[in-house]
Design a protein around this motif. Structure first.
Motif, PDB file in Angstrom:
ATOM      1  N   PRO A 236      -6.019   2.525  -4.594  1.00  0.00           N
ATOM      2  CA  PRO A 236      -6.761   1.681  -6.023  1.00  0.00           C
ATOM      3  C   PRO A 236      -6.671   0.016  -5.354  1.00  0.00           C
ATOM      4  CG  PRO A 236      -4.370   2.025  -5.723  1.00  0.00           C
ATOM      5  CD  PRO A 236      -5.286   3.355  -4.940  1.00  0.00           C
ATOM      6  N   LEU A 237      -7.579  -0.718  -5.398  1.00  0.00           N
ATOM      7  CA  LEU A 237      -7.790  -2.116  -5.684  1.00  0.00           C
ATOM      8  C   LEU A 237      -6.183  -2.729  -5.100  1.00  0.00           C
ATOM      9  CD1 LEU A 237     -10.070  -3.781  -7.746  1.00  0.00           C
ATOM     10  CD2 LEU A 237     -10.359  -3.234  -5.620  1.00  0.00           C
ATOM     11  N   ARG A 238      -4.764  -2.769  -5.082  1.00  0.00           N
ATOM     12  CA  ARG A 238      -4.166  -3.329  -5.772  1.00  0.00           C
ATOM     13  C   ARG A 238      -3.491  -2.871  -3.596  1.00  0.00           C
ATOM     14  NH1 ARG A 238      -2.386   0.817  -9.212  1.00  0.00           N
ATOM     15  NH2 ARG A 238      -1.163   1.921  -8.603  1.00  0.00           N
ATOM     16  N   GLU A 239      -3.987  -1.729  -3.359  1.00  0.00           N
ATOM     17  CA  GLU A 239      -3.633  -0.679  -2.081  1.00  0.00           C
ATOM     18  C   GLU A 239      -4.475  -1.568  -0.693  1.00  0.00           C
ATOM     19  OE1 GLU A 239      -2.572   2.866  -1.995  1.00  0.00           O
ATOM     20  OE2 GLU A 239      -1.771   3.233  -3.611  1.00  0.00           O
ATOM     21  N   MET A 240      -5.577  -1.728  -1.279  1.00  0.00           N
ATOM     22  CA  MET A 240      -6.533  -2.515  -0.776  1.00  0.00           C
ATOM     23  C   MET A 240      -5.941  -3.835  -0.194  1.00  0.00           C
ATOM     24  SD  MET A 240     -10.249  -0.215  -1.427  1.00  0.00           S
ATOM     25  CE  MET A 240     -10.274   0.033  -3.019  1.00  0.00           C
ATOM     26  N   GLU A 241      -5.726  -4.728  -1.441  1.00  0.00           N
ATOM     27  CA  GLU A 241      -5.274  -6.044  -1.621  1.00  0.00           C
ATOM     28  C   GLU A 241      -4.114  -6.155   0.002  1.00  0.00           C
ATOM     29  OE1 GLU A 241      -4.502  -6.725  -5.685  1.00  0.00           O
ATOM     30  OE2 GLU A 241      -7.018  -7.658  -6.182  1.00  0.00           O
ATOM     31  N   VAL A 242      -3.432  -5.402  -0.030  1.00  0.00           N
ATOM     32  CA  VAL A 242      -2.262  -5.454   1.267  1.00  0.00           C
ATOM     33  C   VAL A 242      -3.114  -5.008   2.497  1.00  0.00           C
ATOM     34  CG1 VAL A 242      -0.539  -4.173   1.958  1.00  0.00           C
ATOM     35  CG2 VAL A 242      -0.981  -4.080  -0.714  1.00  0.00           C
ATOM     36  N   LEU A 243      -4.056  -4.850   2.440  1.00  0.00           N
ATOM     37  CA  LEU A 243      -4.411  -4.730   3.570  1.00  0.00           C
ATOM     38  C   LEU A 243      -5.212  -5.956   4.693  1.00  0.00           C
ATOM     39  CD1 LEU A 243      -7.638  -2.214   2.913  1.00  0.00           C
ATOM     40  CD2 LEU A 243      -4.821  -1.454   4.791  1.00  0.00           C
ATOM     41  N   PHE A 244      -5.392  -6.645   3.396  1.00  0.00           N
ATOM     42  CA  PHE A 244      -5.812  -8.630   3.631  1.00  0.00           C
ATOM     43  C   PHE A 244      -4.611  -8.941   3.123  1.00  0.00           C
ATOM     44  CE2 PHE A 244      -9.401  -5.782   2.692  1.00  0.00           C
ATOM     45  CZ  PHE A 244     -10.179  -5.719   3.785  1.00  0.00           C
ATOM     46  N   ASP A 245      -3.397  -8.805   2.725  1.00  0.00           N
ATOM     47  CA  ASP A 245      -2.023  -9.458   2.952  1.00  0.00           C
ATOM     48  C   ASP A 245      -2.640 -11.159   2.050  1.00  0.00           C
ATOM     49  OD1 ASP A 245      -0.160  -8.614   4.870  1.00  0.00           O
ATOM     50  OD2 ASP A 245      -0.966  -9.699   6.123  1.00  0.00           O
ATOM     51  N   GLY A 246      -3.160 -10.462   0.441  1.00  0.00           N
ATOM     52  CA  GLY A 246      -3.509 -11.592   0.009  1.00  0.00           C
ATOM     53  C   GLY A 246      -4.675 -12.147   0.111  1.00  0.00           C
TER      54      GLY A 246
END
Length: 73
Positions: free
Chosen positions: A22-32
């Protein structure tokens, strides 16, 4: 991080994932550091990058994943 590097991170995470992300897990890859809109744009670019190959990047109910194209099944 530039777009090329961000796409490389997304592509690697999606290929190595055992399930749709999900997008929210991918956002974590970039520290927001990337917005949801930017991530969606990058995912669309990745879809375009994989046109004509045996696998495709698709959006499903649980997130994004790579899967074999119907013609390859």
């Amino acid at each position: 991080m530039n777009t090329t590097d961000a796409k490389r991170v997304l592509e690697t995470a999606l290929i190595c994932a055992s399930r749709a992300l999900p997008l929210r897990e991918m956002e974590v890859l970039f520290d927001g550091g990337l917005s949801s809109d930017t991530l969606k744009l990058l995912l669309q670019e990745l879809q375009d990058d994989w046109v004509g190959r045996g696998v495709e990047l698709v959006h499903v109910a649980s997130g994004w994943r790579f899967q074999s194209r119907p013609a390859m099944r």
